[in-house]
Design an enzyme around this catalytic site. Sequence first.
Site, PDB file in Angstrom:
ATOM      1  N   LYS A 175       0.786  -1.313   0.034  1.00 54.08           N
ATOM      2  CA  LYS A 175       0.122  -0.078   0.127  1.00 54.08           C
ATOM      3  C   LYS A 175       1.006   1.119   0.106  1.00 54.08           C
ATOM      4  O   LYS A 175       0.438   2.418  -0.169  1.00 54.08           O
ATOM      5  CB  LYS A 175      -0.978   0.176   1.264  1.00 54.08           C
ATOM      6  CG  LYS A 175      -2.006  -0.987   1.338  1.00 54.08           C
ATOM      7  CD  LYS A 175      -2.540  -1.084   2.865  1.00 54.08           C
ATOM      8  CE  LYS A 175      -2.569  -2.375   3.383  1.00 54.08           C
ATOM      9  NZ  LYS A 175      -3.184  -2.260   4.606  1.00 54.08           N
ATOM     10  N   GLY A 176       2.038   0.987   0.387  1.00 53.21           N
ATOM     11  CA  GLY A 176       2.985   2.281   0.497  1.00 53.21           C
ATOM     12  C   GLY A 176       3.038   3.349  -0.384  1.00 53.21           C
ATOM     13  O   GLY A 176       3.464   4.372  -0.286  1.00 53.21           O
ATOM     14  N   GLU A 193       7.866   2.199  -6.016  1.00 52.10           N
ATOM     15  CA  GLU A 193       8.151   1.553  -4.396  1.00 52.10           C
ATOM     16  C   GLU A 193       8.099   3.007  -3.321  1.00 52.10           C
ATOM     17  O   GLU A 193       8.739   4.157  -3.783  1.00 52.10           O
ATOM     18  CB  GLU A 193       9.375   1.036  -4.312  1.00 52.10           C
ATOM     19  CG  GLU A 193       9.666   0.626  -3.052  1.00 52.10           C
ATOM     20  CD  GLU A 193       9.075  -0.516  -2.395  1.00 52.10           C
ATOM     21  OE1 GLU A 193       7.785  -0.246  -2.000  1.00 52.10           O
ATOM     22  OE2 GLU A 193       9.666  -1.667  -1.877  1.00 52.10           O
ATOM     23  N   ASP A 194       7.670   2.972  -2.297  1.00 52.90           N
ATOM     24  CA  ASP A 194       7.525   4.056  -1.513  1.00 52.90           C
ATOM     25  C   ASP A 194       8.997   4.225  -0.822  1.00 52.90           C
ATOM     26  O   ASP A 194       9.636   5.102  -1.099  1.00 52.90           O
ATOM     27  CB  ASP A 194       6.686   3.991  -0.244  1.00 52.90           C
ATOM     28  CG  ASP A 194       6.823   2.482   0.614  1.00 52.90           C
ATOM     29  OD1 ASP A 194       7.620   1.583   0.172  1.00 52.90           O
ATOM     30  OD2 ASP A 194       6.096   2.563   1.503  1.00 52.90           O
ATOM     31  N   ASP A 244      14.562  -0.294   1.655  1.00 60.06           N
ATOM     32  CA  ASP A 244      15.424  -0.736   2.643  1.00 60.06           C
ATOM     33  C   ASP A 244      16.375  -1.726   2.498  1.00 60.06           C
ATOM     34  O   ASP A 244      17.517  -1.562   1.974  1.00 60.06           O
ATOM     35  CB  ASP A 244      14.362  -1.238   3.823  1.00 60.06           C
ATOM     36  CG  ASP A 244      14.742  -1.018   5.323  1.00 60.06           C
ATOM     37  OD1 ASP A 244      16.294  -0.961   5.381  1.00 60.06           O
ATOM     38  OD2 ASP A 244      14.357  -1.366   6.332  1.00 60.06           O
ATOM     39  N   LYS A 246      17.018   4.018   1.430  1.00 59.19           N
ATOM     40  CA  LYS A 246      17.956   4.233   2.934  1.00 59.19           C
ATOM     41  C   LYS A 246      19.313   3.857   2.461  1.00 59.19           C
ATOM     42  O   LYS A 246      20.176   4.066   3.339  1.00 59.19           O
ATOM     43  CB  LYS A 246      17.306   3.281   3.822  1.00 59.19           C
ATOM     44  CG  LYS A 246      16.089   3.633   4.451  1.00 59.19           C
ATOM     45  CD  LYS A 246      15.725   3.068   5.680  1.00 59.19           C
ATOM     46  CE  LYS A 246      14.374   3.457   6.436  1.00 59.19           C
ATOM     47  NZ  LYS A 246      13.973   2.576   7.501  1.00 59.19           N
ATOM     48  N   ASP A 282       3.591   3.763   6.578  1.00 53.21           N
ATOM     49  CA  ASP A 282       3.039   3.409   7.766  1.00 53.21           C
ATOM     50  C   ASP A 282       3.850   2.836   9.060  1.00 53.21           C
ATOM     51  O   ASP A 282       4.902   2.418   8.615  1.00 53.21           O
ATOM     52  CB  ASP A 282       1.993   2.478   7.604  1.00 53.21           C
ATOM     53  CG  ASP A 282       2.427   1.254   7.385  1.00 53.21           C
ATOM     54  OD1 ASP A 282       3.447   0.912   6.561  1.00 53.21           O
ATOM     55  OD2 ASP A 282       1.947   0.136   8.045  1.00 53.21           O
ATOM     56  N   ARG A 321      -0.141   6.913   7.424  1.00 52.25           N
ATOM     57  CA  ARG A 321      -0.108   6.709   5.839  1.00 52.25           C
ATOM     58  C   ARG A 321      -0.392   8.392   5.373  1.00 52.25           C
ATOM     59  O   ARG A 321      -0.020   8.618   4.431  1.00 52.25           O
ATOM     60  CB  ARG A 321      -0.835   5.658   5.310  1.00 52.25           C
ATOM     61  CG  ARG A 321      -0.257   4.359   5.562  1.00 52.25           C
ATOM     62  CD  ARG A 321      -0.971   3.369   4.422  1.00 52.25           C
ATOM     63  NE  ARG A 321      -0.655   2.217   4.962  1.00 52.25           N
ATOM     64  CZ  ARG A 321       0.433   1.504   4.605  1.00 52.25           C
ATOM     65  NH1 ARG A 321       1.354   1.848   4.007  1.00 52.25           N
ATOM     66  NH2 ARG A 321       0.108  -0.021   5.040  1.00 52.25           N
TER      67      ARG A 321
HETATM   68  P1  IMP Z   1      12.757  -4.160   2.017  1.00 53.76           P
HETATM   69  O1  IMP Z   1      12.318  -5.187   1.208  1.00 53.76           O
HETATM   70  O2  IMP Z   1      13.809  -4.315   3.211  1.00 53.76           O
HETATM   71  O3  IMP Z   1      13.659  -3.095   1.097  1.00 53.76           O
HETATM   72  O4  IMP Z   1      11.542  -3.201   2.227  1.00 53.76           O
HETATM   73  C1  IMP Z   1      10.868  -2.428   2.061  1.00 53.76           C
HETATM   74  C2  IMP Z   1       9.538  -2.001   2.487  1.00 53.76           C
HETATM   75  O5  IMP Z   1       9.640  -2.319   3.860  1.00 53.76           O
HETATM   76  C3  IMP Z   1       8.776  -0.774   1.925  1.00 53.76           C
HETATM   77  O6  IMP Z   1       7.866  -0.990   0.872  1.00 53.76           O
HETATM   78  C4  IMP Z   1       8.023  -0.467   3.149  1.00 53.76           C
HETATM   79  O7  IMP Z   1       6.666  -0.946   3.121  1.00 53.76           O
HETATM   80  C5  IMP Z   1       8.944  -0.908   4.332  1.00 53.76           C
HETATM   81  N1  IMP Z   1       9.653   0.039   5.071  1.00 53.76           N
HETATM   82  C6  IMP Z   1      10.864   0.112   5.193  1.00 53.76           C
HETATM   83  N2  IMP Z   1      11.409   1.099   5.881  1.00 53.76           N
HETATM   84  C7  IMP Z   1      10.516   1.645   6.212  1.00 53.76           C
HETATM   85  C8  IMP Z   1      10.321   2.830   7.002  1.00 53.76           C
HETATM   86  O8  IMP Z   1      11.383   3.703   7.393  1.00 53.76           O
HETATM   87  N3  IMP Z   1       8.853   3.207   7.286  1.00 53.76           N
HETATM   88  C9  IMP Z   1       7.990   2.778   6.787  1.00 53.76           C
HETATM   89  N4  IMP Z   1       8.096   1.509   6.060  1.00 53.76           N
HETATM   90  C10 IMP Z   1       9.325   1.019   5.859  1.00 53.76           C
HETATM   91 MG    MG Z   2       4.811  -1.101   5.005  1.00 51.48          MG
END
Ligand code: IMP
Ligand code: MG
Length: 185
Positions: free
Chosen positions: A53-54, A109-110, A113, A141, A169, A175
């Site tokens: 949803k982000g 993508e929002d 990470d 990040k 969120d 959100r």
């Molecule tokens: P990844 O697979 O570790 O890159 O995770 C990415 C997803 O984790 C994003 O689409 C977000 O939904 C969530 N996420 C990562 N960091 C944050 C944050 O600082 N705040 C909120 N959601 C986050």
């Molecule tokens: Mg999330």
Amino acid sequence: MLQPASVAQLMGGRKIARIVLEPEAIRARVREMGREIGAAYPEGDLLVLGLLKGSFIFLGDLVREIPRPLQVDFIVVSSYGSDTVSSGHVRLVYDPETGLEGKHILLVEDIIDSGRTLNRLVELLGARRPRSLAICALLDKQLAEGLQLKPRCLGFEAPHEFLVGYGLDHAEDFRHLPFVASLAE
Ligand code: IMP
Ligand code: MG
């Protein structure tokens, strides 16, 4: 400028550590990104694919700044494993109804990470034989190692803090904030 009283009213008792991105800064950058995307795809069918949803607020603002024909669809994924650490086991819960074959796909993508979700999605979507596949993220990040596809367009580098607002969120809260903030412990 955001007024502290109106920020407090939105937060309902939860405290933010600081505002990371003001609405005006987001608006200006999203406008630039829209122009960049328009220029990057001079021809062909463009499908902007929002990862729910982000991405919903970012995507809504972004597509209105892309000055070319395009289509919008969404994908929903579920990750297995611990919910604080993304496991990389990703399953499509909602599969786009729009065909991907032969189209330019821009995956929105929002925040990036670990990059695990994106890596898995790039494999899944790449197998659908799109004409091209690229990533557009509002925030990164810069922690992801081994990202198969670096974002083709990026809004901002993100501090290594937990961020909320503008689609992001914490347990489904925050959100709707019109800014991005880091949450106080
Ligand atoms: P990844 O697979 O570790 O890159 O995770 C990415 C997803 O984790 C994003 O689409 C977000 O939904 C969530 N996420 C990562 N960091 C944050 C944050 O600082 N705040 C909120 N959601 C986050
Ligand atoms: Mg999330």
